[in-house]
Design an enzyme around this catalytic site. Structure first.
Site: not given
Length: 832
Positions: A662-665
């Site tokens: 869940d890096r949310k680039f």
């Protein structure tokens, strides 16, 4: 009391008679054995003696009802006998017999002389013909002249009628003998139809209206049918009836006795008082209220009576209704259940009411002129465009521009009104949000109430998905501006039907002919469009606004990009299994995920939000057999290293789950490329799925997939969030959905709170799922697994619900079962 001034006009020479555009004789209507030019007219009231009938006939009324008569002279009640009353709220069945307030005491009277001005009082100012709300209370007492004068005046009224008009005479009696004598008097005067007024208090029945007594209905009706010549129909006038079974028995008695129609409703009995509490009509405590206050009661009567007559018993050929105060009321109910529609209060308030109705009927918008106007304001554009559905096009229809041009918006609504009259809807609902302006205008033109569907519930206030006033079971007409594939329409249908409304018809302004009609009809709904794109282009070509080359280019493009959703998908929402949906996924990781879900019978994703890698790996190993996805936040692991993610990959292979980082680039493409494939975390080497914020635009997605090694990268767009006061909603969510559909090779779905797309290849992941808690102190808001899956989610993401339990494995099994059971229930219900 301004409105009462209009009552005098029905009997005076002050009226200016407009030219009434009548239908050609071949288009006249059959009504109880007569040919009538139109199905509108005036019901019985104090002014419809010979002078009033003559004026009404010239004002466009083709069905004229002579005021209720007796077979002997009877004086009018002393003045006052009519007042305006408060019309701020609609009366209900529970209100009948209670108190209403007269707006202003008046000295208004009527002496029964057909040649006199029927009302007398003083008022300043000009008539407000367009006032919508009007409420009146009257207490006349069914005044009547002597029999000879009555007969002569009826004959005079009959002589004033033209071809295509018909005279109804309303009669009243207290005994069978009186009923028979009065009917004979009406026949001698020249009545075409006899109306038995059963709605007023009757001495023979202890002041109870006859329509509430089925036995008396039968006896009186039978007497009348036997008294009048067989070619003269007998119809019955009813009042409001809260007891549906009693109404059914009354209608059965009427039909069995030979009545050929029913009309209603009459005014509603209420106590009328002045502002100081004194009775307005002196010793006459009760009076009949009509107009706006009784409209809802009239609607209830119409629906109940029409159901009994047309569905249950097929009793009568005619249903006659009145309570109309605006021109559109006639169209609304003629299109629904009424055979004919009459007005009394409305015509007394505005003598030009039916003339205005006729004017609206003959006024038709020229589609050629409308097409030209749409083009001239820039609605039709040519270039390179990408739609929400992902379809690329050489043309674009921007119907939103029409809201800035009231004349065009009105013309569109008038055209749509012709279509909606075929649909018999109770309420209108626009597809959010571009269709809101034209639907609002359509509601004003048609008189049909409007509700509004939301794309997502608000996180404050009522949190409703449908705004407005409606009742479960009502039929809703869905209105769209431009229809491409119909996906937005089908999404809105689900919201409307989930709220308890029924959808049968969908209407749009422009059908782009790119699969929308087929997808909507395949889903079981009737489709209507004002223009097809080809028709619109043809009209523009005829007016030399576009060339033949442009016409051919656009038509070819539409046919080539037509997108018809397989029928088995649109017919039953959510009917496909996970395994079946894998065939519609463009990305190989999405296909693999759906196969894992089906194999393990688990739609559970476990969010392992711990900071110690040893604890992380222990939980992953323990819970791995129960899940389809392991969700990580690698930047919170204190001792993250290569050994950690290699062991995590080994556990994923051992227990057959995917890893979701869940890096949310959210950065520009070049930065995202490095963040994903390089750096300390080297996410591309171990994560199957990552999350992306749409705020950075599509460059972020392009950065993820810009190398040969990452061209098949799978990402989820954050379309909605479970935190309170999130900004990920509304237009942001809409634009995120559009972006996803443009990049289906890599965008496999959304982080969201429910279904955002009907595309079976798009997956919906819902965070904030908890069986036992509804929220936390930091604004997290929770759904249960059942709520999430029912809302259209495909994968439930659970973190603290498992992590904070005393037995994480047992709790994971509990969530796995809850999520899977909800999915099974969803697909089972859809396939019923």
């Amino acid at each position: 009391m301004l409105g009462l001034l209009m009552f005098t006009l029905m009997h005076t020479a002050e009226l200016e008679f407009p030219v009434i555009c009548r239908a050609p004789e071949k288009d006249w209507h059959d009504f109880l054995g007569y040919k009538i030019a139109s199905r509108v007219g005036m019901s019985a009231c104090a002014v419809t003696t010979s002078a009033g009938i003559a004026n009404a006939a010239r004002l466009g009324c083709d069905i004229l009802t002579y005021k209720t008569i007796r077979c002997y002279a009877w004086p009018a009640h002393p003045e006052p006998n009519i007042v305006h009353v408060d019309q701020s709220s609609s009366l209900t069945h529970d209100d009948i017999g209670k108190t209403v307030i007269a707006l202003t005491p008046s000295s208004v009277s009527f002496d029964g002389d057909p040649n006199s001005t029927p009302f007398s009082f003083h008022s300043n100012g000009d008539p407000d013909w367009n006032k919508v709300e009007i409420g009146v209370a009257n207490s006349f007492g069914i005044q009547s002249m002597d029999p000879e004068s009555t007969k002569n005046d009826i004959q005079k009224a009959k002589q004033s009628l033209r071809e295509g008009q018909v005279l109804i005479v309303s009669i009243f009696g207290n005994t069978l003998e009186e009923w028979a004598k009065t009917a004979q008097l009406a026949v001698e005067g020249g009545a075409d139809i006899i109306e038995a007024n059963f709605s007023c208090p009757n001495l023979h029945t202890n002041n109870e209206p006859v329509y509430t007594r089925p036995e008396d209905i039968f006896l009186i009706t039978q007497t009348l049918v036997q008294t009048v010549p067989s070619q003269i129909p007998v119809i019955l006038k009813f009042g409001v009836c809260a007891d549906h079974e009693l109404l059914r028995q009354a209608l059965i008695a009427a039909a069995q006795a030979g009545a050929q129609g029913v009309c209603g409703i009459n005014s509603v009995p209420m106590k009328v008082i002045n502002a100081d509490g004194a009775p307005t009509f002196g010793t006459r405590i009760f009076a009949g209220v009509s107009g706006t206050p009784i409209r809802q009661l009239a609607l209830d009567f119409i629906k109940t009576a029409s159901t009994i007559i047309h569905k249950d018993y097929h009793l009568f050929c005619s249903m006659i209704f009145w309570f109309f105060t605006m021109p559109f009321h006639f169209s609304q109910f003629l299109a629904a259940v009424a055979t004919v529609a009459l007005s009394a209060t409305g015509m007394m308030h505005n003598p030009y009411l039916i003339a205005q109705y006729h004017e609206q009927q003959v006024k038709r918008v020229n589609k050629q002129e409308l097409a030209n106007k749409l083009f001239d304001i820039g609605v039709i554009k040519f270039g390179d465009f990408t739609f929400k559905s992902g379809i690329r096009s050489n043309n674009y229809v921007d119907m939103r521009l029409a809201m800035s041009y009231p004349d065009i918006l009105r013309d569109l609504a008038l055209c749509l009104n012709d279509i909606q009259q075929q649909c018999h809807a109770d309420v209108l609902c626009p597809v959010p949000y571009a269709a809101v302006p034209v639907t609002t205008m359509l509601s004003m033109v048609s008189g049909i109430p409007m509700v509004m569907a939301r794309k997502e519930a608000k996180d404050h206030g009522t949190k409703k998905m449908i705004e407005g006033v409606y009742s479960s079971g009502q039929e809703c007409l869905l209105v769209e501006d431009v229809i491409t594939t119909g996906a937005s329409i089908l999404e809105t249908v689900k919201v409307i039907e989930d709220a308890g409304l029924k959808v049968k018809d969908v209407v749009g302004i422009i059908d782009r002919q790119q699969g929308g009609k087929e997808n909507i009809t395949n889903a079981g709904y009737q489709f209507h469009a004002l223009f097809t794109l080809q028709e619109l282009l043809s009209l523009l070509k005829q007016s030399d606004r576009i060339s033949q080359e442009t016409y051919d280019m656009v038509c070819a493009s539409c046919e080539q990009t037509k997108k018809i959703i397989p029928q088995e998908i649109v017919q039953k929402d959510h009917a496909l299994t996970y395994q079946e949906r894998a065939a519609y996924c463009a990305n190989p990781i999405a296909k693999r995920l759906l196969n894992i879900i089906e194999t393990k019978k688990s739609n559970l994703a476990f969010s392992v939000d711990v900071v110690d890698k040893k604890e992380f790996l222990r939980l992953a190993d323990q819970i791995g057999p129960e899940i389809c996805i392991l969700k990580t936040h690698c930047d919170i692991i204190k001792d993250f290293d290569q050994e950690f993610y290699l062991k995590m990959r080994a556990l994923a292979q051992k227990h057959n789950f995917l890893i979701f980082e869940d890096r949310k680039f959210a950065d520009i493409g070049s930065t995202t490329k490095v963040q994903y494939a390089g750096g300390v975390l080297r996410i591309a080497e171990w994560a199957d799925i990552v999350t992306v914020h749409a705020v950075g635009g599509d460059g972020t997605i392009q950065g993820l997939t810009s190398t040969p090694e990452t061209k098949d990268a799978a990402c989820l767009l954050l379309a909605q969030m479970s935190s309170a006061n999130t900004l990920a909603k509304g237009e942001y969510t809409q634009e995120t959905v559009k972006m996803a559909l443009q990049y289906k090779d890599n965008v496999i779905g959304f982080i969201c709170l429910g279904e955002l797309s009907k595309d079976p290849g798009i997956l919906h992941f819902t965070t904030g799922v908890n069986l036992d808690t509804r929220g936390d102190k930091l604004g997290q808001q929770y759904l249960t697994p059942e709520e999430a899956i029912k809302s259209g989610s495909d994968i439930i993401i659970v973190g603290r619900g498992i992590l904070h339990s005393q037995d994480p494995l047992a709790e994971a099994q509990r969530y796995k079962k809850a999520g899977w059971d909800a999915y099974v229930q969803r697909t089972h219900v859809a396939k019923l």
